[in-house]
Design a protein around this motif. Structure first.
Motif, PDB file in Angstrom:
ATOM      1  N   ASP A 186       0.869  -1.188   0.000  1.00  0.00           N
ATOM      2  CA  ASP A 186       0.000   0.000   0.000  1.00  0.00           C
ATOM      3  C   ASP A 186       0.901   1.233   0.000  1.00  0.00           C
ATOM      4  N   PHE A 187       1.101   1.830  -1.184  1.00  0.00           N
ATOM      5  CA  PHE A 187       2.023   2.948  -1.297  1.00  0.00           C
ATOM      6  C   PHE A 187       1.455   4.249  -0.727  1.00  0.00           C
ATOM      7  N   SER A 188       0.193   4.213  -0.311  1.00  0.00           N
ATOM      8  CA  SER A 188      -0.367   5.394   0.365  1.00  0.00           C
ATOM      9  C   SER A 188      -0.048   5.366   1.861  1.00  0.00           C
ATOM     10  N   SER A 189       0.447   4.231   2.338  1.00  0.00           N
ATOM     11  CA  SER A 189       0.788   4.087   3.750  1.00  0.00           C
ATOM     12  C   SER A 189       2.105   4.799   4.057  1.00  0.00           C
ATOM     13  N   LYS A 190       2.120   5.532   5.165  1.00  0.00           N
ATOM     14  CA  LYS A 190       3.331   6.265   5.571  1.00  0.00           C
ATOM     15  C   LYS A 190       4.466   5.292   5.895  1.00  0.00           C
ATOM     16  N   GLU A 191       4.138   4.177   6.525  1.00  0.00           N
ATOM     17  CA  GLU A 191       5.163   3.190   6.895  1.00  0.00           C
ATOM     18  C   GLU A 191       5.868   2.646   5.662  1.00  0.00           C
ATOM     19  N   VAL A 192       5.091   2.328   4.615  1.00  0.00           N
ATOM     20  CA  VAL A 192       5.669   1.790   3.380  1.00  0.00           C
ATOM     21  C   VAL A 192       6.536   2.852   2.707  1.00  0.00           C
ATOM     22  N   LYS A 193       6.036   4.100   2.641  1.00  0.00           N
ATOM     23  CA  LYS A 193       6.799   5.179   2.020  1.00  0.00           C
ATOM     24  C   LYS A 193       8.115   5.426   2.745  1.00  0.00           C
ATOM     25  N   ASP A 194       8.058   5.462   4.086  1.00  0.00           N
ATOM     26  CA  ASP A 194       9.271   5.717   4.865  1.00  0.00           C
ATOM     27  C   ASP A 194      10.298   4.599   4.685  1.00  0.00           C
ATOM     28  N   ARG A 195       9.813   3.374   4.630  1.00  0.00           N
ATOM     29  CA  ARG A 195      10.737   2.237   4.492  1.00  0.00           C
ATOM     30  C   ARG A 195      11.400   2.250   3.118  1.00  0.00           C
ATOM     31  N   ILE A 196      10.643   2.609   2.077  1.00  0.00           N
ATOM     32  CA  ILE A 196      11.212   2.661   0.726  1.00  0.00           C
ATOM     33  C   ILE A 196      12.206   3.816   0.617  1.00  0.00           C
ATOM     34  N   LYS A 197      11.875   4.971   1.205  1.00  0.00           N
ATOM     35  CA  LYS A 197      12.761   6.127   1.160  1.00  0.00           C
ATOM     36  C   LYS A 197      14.049   5.902   1.932  1.00  0.00           C
ATOM     37  N   SER A 198      13.996   5.082   2.938  1.00  0.00           N
ATOM     38  CA  SER A 198      15.182   4.830   3.766  1.00  0.00           C
ATOM     39  C   SER A 198      16.216   3.957   3.059  1.00  0.00           C
ATOM     40  N   ASN A 199      15.834   3.337   1.942  1.00  0.00           N
ATOM     41  CA  ASN A 199      16.760   2.505   1.183  1.00  0.00           C
ATOM     42  C   ASN A 199      17.247   3.255  -0.051  1.00  0.00           C
ATOM     43  N   VAL A 200      18.522   3.118  -0.330  1.00  0.00           N
ATOM     44  CA  VAL A 200      19.132   3.824  -1.461  1.00  0.00           C
ATOM     45  C   VAL A 200      18.513   3.366  -2.774  1.00  0.00           C
ATOM     46  N   ASP A 201      18.263   2.058  -2.903  1.00  0.00           N
ATOM     47  CA  ASP A 201      17.736   1.512  -4.155  1.00  0.00           C
ATOM     48  C   ASP A 201      16.219   1.626  -4.258  1.00  0.00           C
ATOM     49  N   GLY A 202      15.584   2.183  -3.253  1.00  0.00           N
ATOM     50  CA  GLY A 202      14.138   2.318  -3.273  1.00  0.00           C
ATOM     51  C   GLY A 202      13.416   0.990  -3.157  1.00  0.00           C
ATOM     52  N   ARG A 203      13.993   0.068  -2.398  1.00  0.00           N
ATOM     53  CA  ARG A 203      13.371  -1.251  -2.218  1.00  0.00           C
ATOM     54  C   ARG A 203      12.638  -1.306  -0.886  1.00  0.00           C
ATOM     55  N   TYR A 204      11.673  -2.197  -0.816  1.00  0.00           N
ATOM     56  CA  TYR A 204      10.925  -2.389   0.427  1.00  0.00           C
ATOM     57  C   TYR A 204      11.559  -3.583   1.158  1.00  0.00           C
ATOM     58  N   LEU A 205      12.472  -3.257   2.081  1.00  0.00           N
ATOM     59  CA  LEU A 205      13.179  -4.285   2.836  1.00  0.00           C
ATOM     60  C   LEU A 205      12.590  -4.393   4.235  1.00  0.00           C
ATOM     61  N   VAL A 206      12.390  -5.637   4.673  1.00  0.00           N
ATOM     62  CA  VAL A 206      11.858  -5.884   6.016  1.00  0.00           C
ATOM     63  C   VAL A 206      12.663  -6.996   6.674  1.00  0.00           C
ATOM     64  N   ASP A 207      12.640  -6.994   8.002  1.00  0.00           N
ATOM     65  CA  ASP A 207      13.282  -8.105   8.711  1.00  0.00           C
ATOM     66  C   ASP A 207      12.257  -9.232   8.875  1.00  0.00           C
ATOM     67  N   GLY A 208      11.849  -9.751   7.735  1.00  0.00           N
ATOM     68  CA  GLY A 208      10.874 -10.829   7.702  1.00  0.00           C
ATOM     69  C   GLY A 208      11.278 -11.869   6.665  1.00  0.00           C
ATOM     70  N   VAL A 209      10.640 -13.025   6.728  1.00  0.00           N
ATOM     71  CA  VAL A 209      10.961 -14.136   5.835  1.00  0.00           C
ATOM     72  C   VAL A 209       9.671 -14.753   5.310  1.00  0.00           C
ATOM     73  N   PRO A 210       9.718 -15.500   4.187  1.00  0.00           N
ATOM     74  CA  PRO A 210       8.519 -16.189   3.701  1.00  0.00           C
ATOM     75  C   PRO A 210       8.044 -17.249   4.693  1.00  0.00           C
ATOM     76  N   PHE A 211       6.783 -17.639   4.577  1.00  0.00           N
ATOM     77  CA  PHE A 211       6.193 -18.610   5.509  1.00  0.00           C
ATOM     78  C   PHE A 211       6.919 -19.948   5.475  1.00  0.00           C
TER      79      PHE A 211
END
Length: 354
Positions: A186-211
């Protein structure tokens, strides 16, 4: 002095021929076994070809398949020779072919020994292949809508579930790539925007793993998001929660699986090689014992069989001399051609008398 000289009478020659005939047919079945091992390994490698960087890993199964086919052909032919050796009239037609055939057997045994060694030495190449292949496969995990890559998510998930592993070298590898598709963000979410902006490559990185990284033996529900955030979960410390996620990387798991398989195949191939060497030695003894019969019209007379007509040292010396003579012969031919060229290049002097 001949190497491994053995005296034979007719009874011993017949027993040797019969024993070799039986051993050759056992070798045919051994060749079928080697062929089957190569085919099985090739199928297993193809199952996970999406997470392998190149096709070099198929050298071993292809070699095993080829050695299996050649083993069946060589030993089937040798079985026919051994069967016909019981009848001097039938054996006479095979005499001119035996020396070239035994030379081919030597080459074949060298090759099968080399293939057996490769089964043990392919670990390094396979390690590099898996490391690059898994890294690329994880990058394409999110591309479920991209043609040619839409299967990668399923492949990686099934791999992690089957081999009880996570990531390339460990579960933290997933923290370094964006494995969640933009389609589900959800690119309207502030959390998603902040996380993408915090990365140089504009990627959505999380400390999570697939199920698929979750360990079903864990006594608590699997924690796959905010894995390193202890405050986000009650009574949780990610450094001590060994059962939460699979700790072993998939590269190590696959490497252990394939290395164990190829090591077992290498042992079997070495045993087949030893059996083939015994058959070749027996066939050489049979060949020389039949060749050295003093009176071909008296099949009951004694004869001698050997592996080498001279000692190992003398045989090696004669082989070196033959190579030297061959080299000198080539040099003489080259020199003669050069001399002919020089003579042909000379033009006779013509004097004119006026």
């Amino acid at each position: 002095m001949a190497l491994l000289k053995v005296k034979f009478n007719q009874k011993k020659r017949v027993k040797l021929a019969q024993g070799l005939w039986l051993m050759n047919w056992f070798s045919v079945f051994a060749g079928i076994l080697v062929f089957s091992m190569g085919l099985f390994l090739k199928i297993e490698l193809r199952k996970r070809s999406e997470v392998m960087d190149n096709s070099e890993s198929h050298f071993v199964p292809n070699s095993l398949i080829l050695m299996g086919i050649l083993s069946c052909a060589f030993n089937g032919f040798a079985g026919k020779i051994c069967y016909d050796s019981l009848d001097p009239a039938k054996f006479a037609k095979w005499k001119p072919l035996l020396k070239p055939y035994l030379a081919l057997c030597c080459v074949f045994n060298i090759l099968i020994f080399f293939v057996a060694l490769m089964c043990f030495l392919m670990r390094g190449s396979l390690d590099s292949t898996l490391a690059h292949g898994l890294k690329n496969g994880m990058k394409f995990y999110r591309d479920t809508d991209t043609p040619g890559r839409c299967f990668m998510k399923k492949t990686i998930d099934m791999l992690q579930i089957e081999f009880k592993c996570c990531g390339n070298n460990g579960y933290k590898d997933w923290f370094e790539i964006q494995w969640i598709s933009n389609r589900y963000l959800d690119f309207s979410s502030k959390e998603v925007k902040d996380r993408i902006k915090s990365n140089v490559d504009g990627r959505y990185l999380v400390d999570g793993v697939p199920f698929s990284c979750c360990n079903p033996s864990s006594p608590r529900p699997c924690i796959q998001y905010q894995v390193t955030n202890n405050s986000a979960h009650y009574s949780y410390d990610y450094q001590t929660e060994e059962l939460n996620l699979w700790r072993r990387g998939c590269r190590e798991a696959l490497l252990s699986y394939y290395s164990g398989m190829m090591s077992s195949m290498g042992v079997v191939t070495l045993l087949v090689w030893l059996f083939e060497m015994a058959v070749m030695v027996g066939l050489r003894l049979l060949h020389t014992s039949l060749e050295s019969i003093a009176n071909p019209e008296d099949p009951e007379c004694e004869s001698e069989g050997w592996i080498l007509e001279n000692s190992l040292k003398d045989t090696f010396k004669s082989a070196l001399e033959s190579l030297k003579k061959l080299g000198k012969f080539n040099q003489v031919e080259a020199g003669a051609e050069g001399a002919e060229g020089e003579e042909g290049g000379k033009t006779p002097a013509i004097t004119t008398v006026s």
